[in-house]
Design an enzyme around this catalytic site. Structure first.
Site, mmCIF file in Angstrom:
data_model
loop_
_atom_site.group_PDB
_atom_site.id
_atom_site.type_symbol
_atom_site.label_atom_id
_atom_site.label_comp_id
_atom_site.label_asym_id
_atom_site.label_seq_id
_atom_site.Cartn_x
_atom_site.Cartn_y
_atom_site.Cartn_z
ATOM 1 N N GLU A 113 21.617 23.311 19.214
ATOM 2 C CA GLU A 113 20.581 24.319 19.408
ATOM 3 C C GLU A 113 20.163 24.902 18.054
ATOM 4 O O GLU A 113 19.024 25.284 17.857
ATOM 5 C CB GLU A 113 21.073 25.431 20.346
ATOM 6 C CG GLU A 113 19.943 26.181 21.025
ATOM 7 C CD GLU A 113 20.390 26.994 22.231
ATOM 8 O OE1 GLU A 113 19.904 26.744 23.341
ATOM 9 O OE2 GLU A 113 21.228 27.898 22.057
ATOM 10 N N LYS A 173 11.560 26.076 30.789
ATOM 11 C CA LYS A 173 11.638 27.334 31.533
ATOM 12 C C LYS A 173 10.266 27.694 32.086
ATOM 13 O O LYS A 173 10.118 28.098 33.237
ATOM 14 C CB LYS A 173 12.071 28.469 30.596
ATOM 15 C CG LYS A 173 13.543 28.603 30.381
ATOM 16 C CD LYS A 173 13.792 30.001 29.814
ATOM 17 C CE LYS A 173 14.950 30.045 28.867
ATOM 18 N NZ LYS A 173 15.041 31.277 28.115
ATOM 19 N N GLU A 176 19.027 32.652 35.737
ATOM 20 C CA GLU A 176 20.290 32.113 36.266
ATOM 21 C C GLU A 176 21.332 33.223 36.392
ATOM 22 O O GLU A 176 21.989 33.383 37.427
ATOM 23 C CB GLU A 176 20.860 31.033 35.330
ATOM 24 C CG GLU A 176 20.094 29.734 35.302
ATOM 25 C CD GLU A 176 19.081 29.680 34.169
ATOM 26 O OE1 GLU A 176 18.484 30.735 33.819
ATOM 27 O OE2 GLU A 176 18.873 28.571 33.633
ATOM 28 N N HIS A 227 41.505 6.374 25.971
ATOM 29 C CA HIS A 227 41.531 5.483 27.137
ATOM 30 C C HIS A 227 40.152 5.399 27.781
ATOM 31 O O HIS A 227 40.021 4.959 28.920
ATOM 32 C CB HIS A 227 42.562 5.989 28.148
ATOM 33 C CG HIS A 227 43.939 5.998 27.573
ATOM 34 N ND1 HIS A 227 44.826 4.963 27.740
ATOM 35 C CD2 HIS A 227 44.562 6.894 26.764
ATOM 36 C CE1 HIS A 227 45.952 5.240 27.090
ATOM 37 N NE2 HIS A 227 45.804 6.405 26.487
ATOM 38 N N LYS A 249 22.298 38.817 26.809
ATOM 39 C CA LYS A 249 21.682 39.541 25.696
ATOM 40 C C LYS A 249 20.376 40.184 26.156
ATOM 41 O O LYS A 249 20.127 41.355 25.949
ATOM 42 C CB LYS A 249 21.455 38.558 24.541
ATOM 43 C CG LYS A 249 20.842 39.167 23.312
ATOM 44 C CD LYS A 249 20.775 38.137 22.191
ATOM 45 C CE LYS A 249 19.921 38.654 21.046
ATOM 46 N NZ LYS A 249 19.813 37.687 19.948
ATOM 47 N N GLY A 255 22.612 34.400 20.457
ATOM 48 C CA GLY A 255 23.417 34.123 21.647
ATOM 49 C C GLY A 255 24.608 33.217 21.353
ATOM 50 O O GLY A 255 25.747 33.519 21.708
ATOM 51 N N ARG A 256 24.340 32.091 20.676
ATOM 52 C CA ARG A 256 25.425 31.134 20.446
ATOM 53 C C ARG A 256 26.385 31.583 19.354
ATOM 54 O O ARG A 256 27.359 30.887 19.049
ATOM 55 C CB ARG A 256 24.841 29.746 20.160
ATOM 56 C CG ARG A 256 23.866 29.693 19.003
ATOM 57 C CD ARG A 256 23.091 28.375 18.991
ATOM 58 N NE ARG A 256 22.017 28.357 18.009
ATOM 59 C CZ ARG A 256 20.805 28.827 18.222
ATOM 60 N NH1 ARG A 256 20.508 29.402 19.385
ATOM 61 N NH2 ARG A 256 19.875 28.744 17.284
HETATM 62 C C1 G6Q Z 1 21.766 30.896 22.359
HETATM 63 C C2 G6Q Z 1 20.600 30.861 23.201
HETATM 64 C C3 G6Q Z 1 20.891 30.779 24.687
HETATM 65 C C4 G6Q Z 1 21.194 32.117 25.332
HETATM 66 C C5 G6Q Z 1 21.100 31.967 26.854
HETATM 67 C C6 G6Q Z 1 21.450 33.235 27.573
HETATM 68 O O1 G6Q Z 1 21.738 31.035 21.164
HETATM 69 O O2 G6Q Z 1 19.776 31.907 22.878
HETATM 70 O O3 G6Q Z 1 21.926 29.886 24.989
HETATM 71 O O4 G6Q Z 1 22.453 32.567 24.944
HETATM 72 O O5 G6Q Z 1 19.818 31.561 27.203
HETATM 73 O O6 G6Q Z 1 20.622 34.282 27.184
HETATM 74 P P1 G6Q Z 1 20.946 35.754 27.586
HETATM 75 O O7 G6Q Z 1 22.240 36.125 26.930
HETATM 76 O O8 G6Q Z 1 19.787 36.581 27.097
HETATM 77 O O9 G6Q Z 1 21.090 35.788 29.077
#
Ligand code: G6Q
Length: 549
Positions: free
Chosen positions: A353, A512, A212, A384, A206, A267-268
């Site tokens: 989250e 972070k 990463e 199990h 996003k 994001g989620r």
């Molecule tokens: C979700 C969070 C988080 C996000 C990641 C990746 O709701 O905001 O999990 O999706 O940190 O972020 P980017 O899509 O900006 O790389």
């Protein structure tokens, strides 16, 4: 509304819990042969059986009173109509618009966002068709055989979970890979399994600023350019999914190959957007749109059903009932559906989250427990492994069972075995095994005297352990969309009642921020003393090991 514990229904629920403290579900089932009819619900193709909960009709009345007093209906309207309910980031929360299958407009700041959504969906359709039918080729003219999604968190978990869940719908000859971890093992392993000439990388971020993702994307880019001996190969092998055009361009991906989404998609909550591109490539756009339609069906149910017949509302209220009134602070997700293997992990992010918050809307500490600890694994495997604790441990662990009536692979009786295990587990958790039943079994087995008495306590199951069962016909794209939307709305309802912001995630920031300073210390050849003693100790131990290689 700020402190839900001061609401009349909250206080009444506290008293009601005391009254129910010694009630058993066994007795409730015995007293009411219609308990299943009373406490089950059909919506958008899902059947929710919530009869195996420690509730009476009065409990349900009080719980729905709580939702009413928390002004839930008004909050639902606010979300769907694009109000900026993510108040710490001043953003609307409109993942529901991404799957809006009606012809109704959805406004953000007075602008209808539906035309933009349709335009990106149309581009996704065009692109996925071209890749799937071989019109889109790699730099050397070969067909694409491997899709690699590079993203993390919300830009990974949805695509991973949905791709796996719908793998029976994958196009033959196409494979999906997901790289999220900054641990170089994951990208190295993935690159070692694919051919640069036939691989397509989707860089999903996003912000397009997540270290990463950018580090892994750079490794992939360098690997591709080196193998195909051409910078221009990037154009046929890399696409981006982002809200940030500038950063996509700066990274070196042609913005003609960028699929856009918007800051009002969390994001989620983004699998419905172009973040779902890997899913759409694997299952085809028609199936992807069927997933959107499933979610939309749940959205309609959520907006229109009365509270007492509203599936996400019921599930949310039951979650609050145990989390806040019964001191049961975890929620197990137990799919009897191997294709939902990553669903617990997906829900972990969605729920934890979103609702892992400790201050209310007005910044005051909450006075109740908020988000539960979500975890789980598919059954029957879990039986199990960890079910022992759920059956006979000291904690109450509310659990959701999920199962399809119709299997993807109808092989002999195996699906009946799977379902019988699923139903047997919730039955066992509900009824338990009393002392006298356990004793009778031991006598039957020929035990007596001190031997029997010694074994007896270990053979008793307390029962009265609450579960929901979600049943659906088959795990197809429509059903998956419905299931995800159900849990999204469940999480939303809980956030409204607790009066927290379910749509920000400031909690991920501190680590972070600190990682930068630690990275500097790790790269410095000298031992560090710049941090606390533990952090220094760990950093220096790594350096010692590196030196001794
Ligand atoms: C979700 C969070 C988080 C996000 C990641 C990746 O709701 O905001 O999990 O999706 O940190 O972020 P980017 O899509 O900006 O790389």
């Amino acid at each position: 509304m700020s402190d839900c514990t001061q609401l009349p229904a909250w206080k009444a629920l506290k008293a009601h819990k005391k009254q129910l403290a010694s009630t058993t579900m066994r007795a409730l089932f015995k007293a009411d042969p219609k308990r299943f009819e009373r406490f089950s619900l059909n919506a958008a193709g899902l059947l929710l059986d919530y009869s195996k909960n420690i509730i009476t009709p009065d409990s349900l009345t009080l719980l729905t009173d709580l939702a009413r007093e928390a002004k839930l209906k008004r909050a639902i309207k606010a979300m769907f109509s694009g109000e900026k309910i993510n108040f710490t980031e001043q953003r609307a929360v409109l993942h529901t618009a991404l799957r809006n299958r009606s012809d109704q407009p959805v406004y953000v700041d007075g602008v209808d966002v539906m035309p933009e959504i349709h335009s990106v969906l149309a581009r996704m359709g065009k692109f996925t068709r071209a890749v799937r039918n071989g019109k889109w080729r790699g730099h050397t003219g070969k067909r694409i055989t491997d899709i690699v999604n590079i993203g993390i968190g919300g830009s990974d978990l949805g695509p991973v979970m949905a791709s796996l869940a719908l793998s029976p719908y994958w196009q033959k000859g196409l494979n999906a890979h997901f790289v999220s971890n900054v641990d170089p093992s994951q990208i190295s392993d993935t690159l070692s399994r694919i051919d640069p000439e036939t691989s397509l990388f989707i860089i999903a971020s996003k912000s397009f600023g997540t270290p990463e993702t950018l580090l892994n994307a750079k490794i992939a880019r360098n690997w591709l350019v080196k193998a195909l001996k051409s910078e221009s190969a990037v154009a046929q092998h890399f696409v981006a999914v982002s809200t940030n055009t500038e950063k996509v361009r700066a990274f070196g991906i042609d913005t003609a190959n960028m699929f856009e989404f918007w800051d009002w998609v969390g994001g989620r909550y983004s699998v419905w957007s172009a973040v779902g591109l890997s899913v759409a490539l694997m299952i085809g756009m028609d199936n992807f749109e069927a997933m959107l339609a499933g979610a939309h069906a749940m959205d309609e149910h959520f907006q229109s059903a009365p509270l007492a017949k509203n599936m996400p509302v019921i599930m949310a209220l039951l979650g609050i009932w145990y989390n806040d009134f019964w001191d049961a602070h975890t929620q197990a997700i137990l799919p009897y559906d191997q294709y939902l293997a990553r669903f617990p992990a997906y829900l972990q992010q969605l729920d934890m989250e979103s609702n892992g918050k400790r201050v209310t809307h007005v910044g005051k500490p909450v006075r109740c427990n908020t988000g539960a600890v979500v975890w789980g694994e598919p059954g029957t495997n879990g039986q199990h492994a960890f079910y022992q604790l759920i059956h006979q441990g000291t904690r109450m662990v509310p659990a959701d069972f999920l199962a399809a009536a119709v299997p993807q692979h109808p092989i002999a009786q195996q699906h009946a075995v799977l379902l019988s295990n699923c139903f047997a587990q919730s039955k066992a958790l509900m009824q338990g095994k009393t002392r006298s039943e356990a004793r009778a079994e031991l006598v039957q087995a020929g035990l007596k005297g001190s031997e029997l008495e010694a074994l007896l306590p270990h053979k008793i199951f307390p029962g009265n352990r609450p579960t929901n069962t979600l049943l659906y016909r088959k795990l197809d794209p429509h059903t998956l969309g419905t299931l995800i939307a159900l849990y999204e709305h469940k999480v939303f309802v809980q956030g409204v009642i607790w009066d927290i912001n379910s749509f920000d995630q400031w909690g991920v920031e501190l680590g972070k921020q600190l990682a930068g300073g630690i990275e500097t210390a790790l790269l410095d050849p000298q031992p560090t003393s710049a941090h606390d003693a533990s952090t220094n100790g760990l950093i220096n131990a790594c350096k010692n090991w590196e030196d001794s290689q």
